[in-house]
Scaffold this active site. Structure first.
Site, PDB file in Angstrom:
ATOM      1  N   ILE A 158       0.702  -1.182  -0.008  1.00 46.33           N
ATOM      2  CA  ILE A 158      -0.028  -0.002  -0.006  1.00 46.33           C
ATOM      3  C   ILE A 158       0.912   1.307   0.044  1.00 46.33           C
ATOM      4  O   ILE A 158       2.228   1.248   0.362  1.00 46.33           O
ATOM      5  CB  ILE A 158      -1.064  -0.045   1.165  1.00 46.33           C
ATOM      6  N   SER A 159       0.169   2.438  -0.496  1.00 44.81           N
ATOM      7  CA  SER A 159       0.953   3.682  -0.403  1.00 44.81           C
ATOM      8  C   SER A 159       2.172   3.606  -1.087  1.00 44.81           C
ATOM      9  O   SER A 159       2.616   3.443  -2.150  1.00 44.81           O
ATOM     10  CB  SER A 159       1.045   4.214   0.767  1.00 44.81           C
ATOM     11  N   ASN A 160       3.430   4.075  -0.410  1.00 43.35           N
ATOM     12  CA  ASN A 160       4.464   3.959  -0.735  1.00 43.35           C
ATOM     13  C   ASN A 160       5.171   2.593  -1.338  1.00 43.35           C
ATOM     14  O   ASN A 160       5.763   2.289  -2.314  1.00 43.35           O
ATOM     15  CB  ASN A 160       5.855   4.549   0.204  1.00 43.35           C
TER      16      ASN A 160
END
Length: 695
Positions: free
Chosen positions: A311-313
């Site tokens: 997720i995300s980065n």
């Protein structure tokens, strides 16, 4: 703990891994030359620890579903001298809770959680997973990179049906940052999980005692740690002493101050984690070679499945890994809310409801510095409203009243690319974007703490005065477990009256406690290369600093070419941290433009979902958990890899969810519709030049 078998292996680094070489899945090498399993040359010593799945385990560190939900973290026997095992346990506790909403009514224990099996069925057990962990540094021999890689192999792993899932950490988190997201799905599906801290994780350096975190999280002096330190800033002893004398209590941390711009390597690091996983698996399951010591390569990308996820980065890292994969290591991608930065914003258009969006494909540092100007005004409070007033005085905002000024700030954010759905979340994201803007300015420009970029530093601060204070010994000792990778608070050194937490900072140009507006105007100028107020070109030191930062931004941008790999991106329409118009939607457009009909990328946009699932409990009338859709995307990708004809990827689509009346109402699958095989009017239309998302 005596039921846990612990084996520690030290293996000398050797030549490049041979995972790409093909041998039969059963390991029979009678009719072909032996291919030896070789430790990749960039890896250092490998340490392994096995867990019985009862007193300790891979997923919950022995805490189980109940322990992870406990409001109080597990206690240390000695908080000043926590053991490596205690730090691991508390790191898993903290990281699991950080990425998931742990409230039962938000779905924990019923829709997701350790006790919910791979089929999505909630059980009565604790969800512990037996198996073995392997950890090593990836480095170039200098000790300056020291990227932590970790592979979890569940006891249920089947070498006849082998699979690997990547779990590169989100945010700036440490090595267990993805244990509750991609890690949990992988373990439940009997896959090995290849984690990476991507060169950002929990490397706290404190100047007052010259101490660092070791790979296992335990604190040591920089001298004693040597090349085993997660991070120490590249400063001379004289520079350290001078900085400590001038700025007592300040700290350095890896993401901001490593001078590596680690984001440029996130794709490579994720690929290295997969190579490490193949090495580990072949050591475990490969036949002995004729020398009676080495193992043969049995599992390779030709007979195994590897899904890049997180997720995300970490999700952005998965996409970058797929782009950069020249060895066929990555089979597919399933990524949620990716922080991904398209290399170009032209050649394609993002539309919503048939109309062009206000802005698309801006870099992270661009839009985070913009948000750091206006979100505090939206948030309100005394210093937030003072920010509004100061922005008006500088001609950057309009409105005769606070209400009008806040409305204008929201309008500016939408005009810069945020969706209207993100409006209710803009204020609560102010602090997050401040941390992003300050941290990434240092990271992209490869600055050190004593550069005092835009007057910013990092430290613990007094809750009342905002003045920097030294880290307590217990906080240092447990930092590996409790910190999210960005250490302390953002401090404005040039505040009127002396250094303060940015929230209480007084800008010299306004004389107002406007949350350090002058410093954030400076960051904004670094992003654009022009004065944030006048628009004039920068000169001197600030121009040079801006050039460094913008060069760093250019190093991390994505090509959009996934080389025809099956891929599913999931994002929440309400994301106020990583706006979909700048990341997921724009990446979909870039990919379509680059790959055309060869693309196998699908995009699932979820209404009422944002970047932080924890808001689904705090704001139940606004937010639903996105996490459920990560697992659904992984399920879809895995099924497609196993049966491409019988389990096609779902079409790109908008999923319309339903929020709850309050957090006293349990969320159910009725709130979170399935990803549709035939979305009809909710289909997202994608051509080589246009992405059109329904309203």
């Amino acid at each position: 703990m005596n039921t846990i078998r612990i084996a520690k292996l030290t293996i000398l680094a050797a030549a490049a891994a041979a995972v790409a070489a093909g041998v039969s899945a059963c390991g029979d090498s009678s009719n072909e030359p032996e291919v030896l399993n070789v430790l990749p040359s960039y890896l250092g010593a490998v340490t392994s620890t096995s867990y019985d799945g009862s007193s300790d385990d891979l997923l919950t560190a022995g805490l189980g579903k109940t322990g992870l939900a406990a409001a109080t973290p597990p206690a240390y026997a000695d908080p000043l001298k926590p053991t490596a095992a205690e730090l691991r346990r508390n790191a898993i506790y903290a990281n699991y809770r950080a990425v998931l909403d742990i409230a039962a009514n938000s779905g924990y224990g019923t829709l997701y959680g350790p006790n919910v099996n791979a089929a999505g069925v909630a059980g009565t057990g604790e969800g512990k997973v037996a198996g073995t962990e392997y950890v090593a540094y990836a480095d170039d021999g200098t000790g300056k990179q020291n990227v932590t890689l970790l592979v979890q192999v569940p006891a249920s792993f089947d070498p006849v049906n082998p699979c690997i899932v990547t779990g590169t950490s989100s945010g700036s988190r440490g090595i267990y940052g993805a244990v509750g997201s991609a890690g949990e799905w992988g373990l439940k599906n009997n896959c090995a999980v290849a984690y990476a801290d991507k060169g950002t994780g929990n490397g706290l350096y404190t100047f007052d005692d010259d101490s660092v975190n070791l790979q296992n999280g335990v604190r040591a002096t920089r001298t004693a740690a040597g090349k085993n330190a997660i991070f120490a800033p590249a400063m001379t002893d004289a520079e350290r002493a001078a900085y400590l004398a001038a700025y007592p209590g300040r700290v350095a941390f890896k993401h901001a101050h490593s001078q590596q711009n680690p984001e440029k390597d996130w794709g490579k690091i994720t690929l290295q984690a997969v190579e490490f996983a193949y090495y580990v698996l072949n050591e475990r399951y490969g036949q002995l070679a004729s020398d009676g010591k080495s193992h043969l390569v049995r599992l390779t990308p030709k007979n195994s499945v590897a899904i890049a996820s997180s997720i995300s980065n970490g999700a952005g890292s998965a996409l970058l890994a797929a782009e950069q994969d020249t060895k066929g290591l990555i089979s597919a991608v399933a990524a949620t809310e990716p922080q991904i930065q398209p290399r170009v914003a032209t050649g394609y258009a993002v539309r919503q409801g048939g109309a062009a969006v206000a802005a698309q494909a801006k870099p992270l540092f661009d839009y985070s510095t913009y948000a750091a100007l206006y979100q505090p005004c939206v948030a309100g409070g005394a210093t937030g409203l003072a920010r509004c007033t100061s922005l008006v005085a500088k001609g950057l905002l309009t409105g005769a009243s606070a209400t009008e000024q806040q409305a204008n700030a929201l309008a500016k954010l939408k005009a810069y690319g945020w969706t209207a759905d993100a409006d209710p979340l803009q204020g609560v994201h102010a602090g997050f974007n401040v941390l992003v803007a300050a941290t990434y300015a240092y990271s992209y420009g490869k600055f050190l703490p004593n550069d005092k970029l835009c007057g910013f530093s990092f430290a613990n601060t007094d809750a009342l005065t905002g003045a920097p204070v030294a880290y307590a010994d217990a906080i240092k000792a447990t930092s590996f477990a409790t910190q999210n990778g960005i250490m302390g608070s953002v401090v404005y050194e040039d505040s009127v009256g002396g250094a303060k937490n940015y929230v209480l900072g007084v800008s010299p140009s306004t004389g107002a406690a406007d949350q350090s507006l002058d410093a954030f105007l400076c960051l904004r100028s670094l992003a654009t290369g022009t004065d944030a107020v006048t628009g004039a070109a920068l000169s001197g030191t600030l121009a040079a600093q801006s050039a460094r930062v913008r060069a760093g931004v250019a190093e991390v941008q994505a090509t959009g070419n996934l080389h025809g790999k099956p891929a599913v991106i999931v994002a929440g329409r309400s994301d106020a941290l990583i706006p979909v118009n700048h990341a997921s939607r724009a990446y979909l457009g870039l990919n379509a433009n680059v790959e055309g009909s060869a693309s196998k990328l699908r995009y699932i946009e979820v209404t009422n979902a944002n970047h932080f699932d924890s808001f689904s409990n705090a704001l139940p009338t606004v937010i639903v958990p996105l996490h459920v859709y990560l697992f659904r995307a992984l399920d879809a990708v895995y099924a497609n890899l196993k049966n491409p004809a019988g389990a096609p990827l779902p079409p790109s689509q908008l999923v319309r969810t339903t929020t709850r009346a309050s957090n006293a109402v349990p969320i159910t699958v009725a709130n979170l519709p399935a990803i549709a095989a035939a979305p009809g009017a909710n289909a997202i239309a994608v051509t080589s030049s246009t992405v059109d998302v329904p309203n």
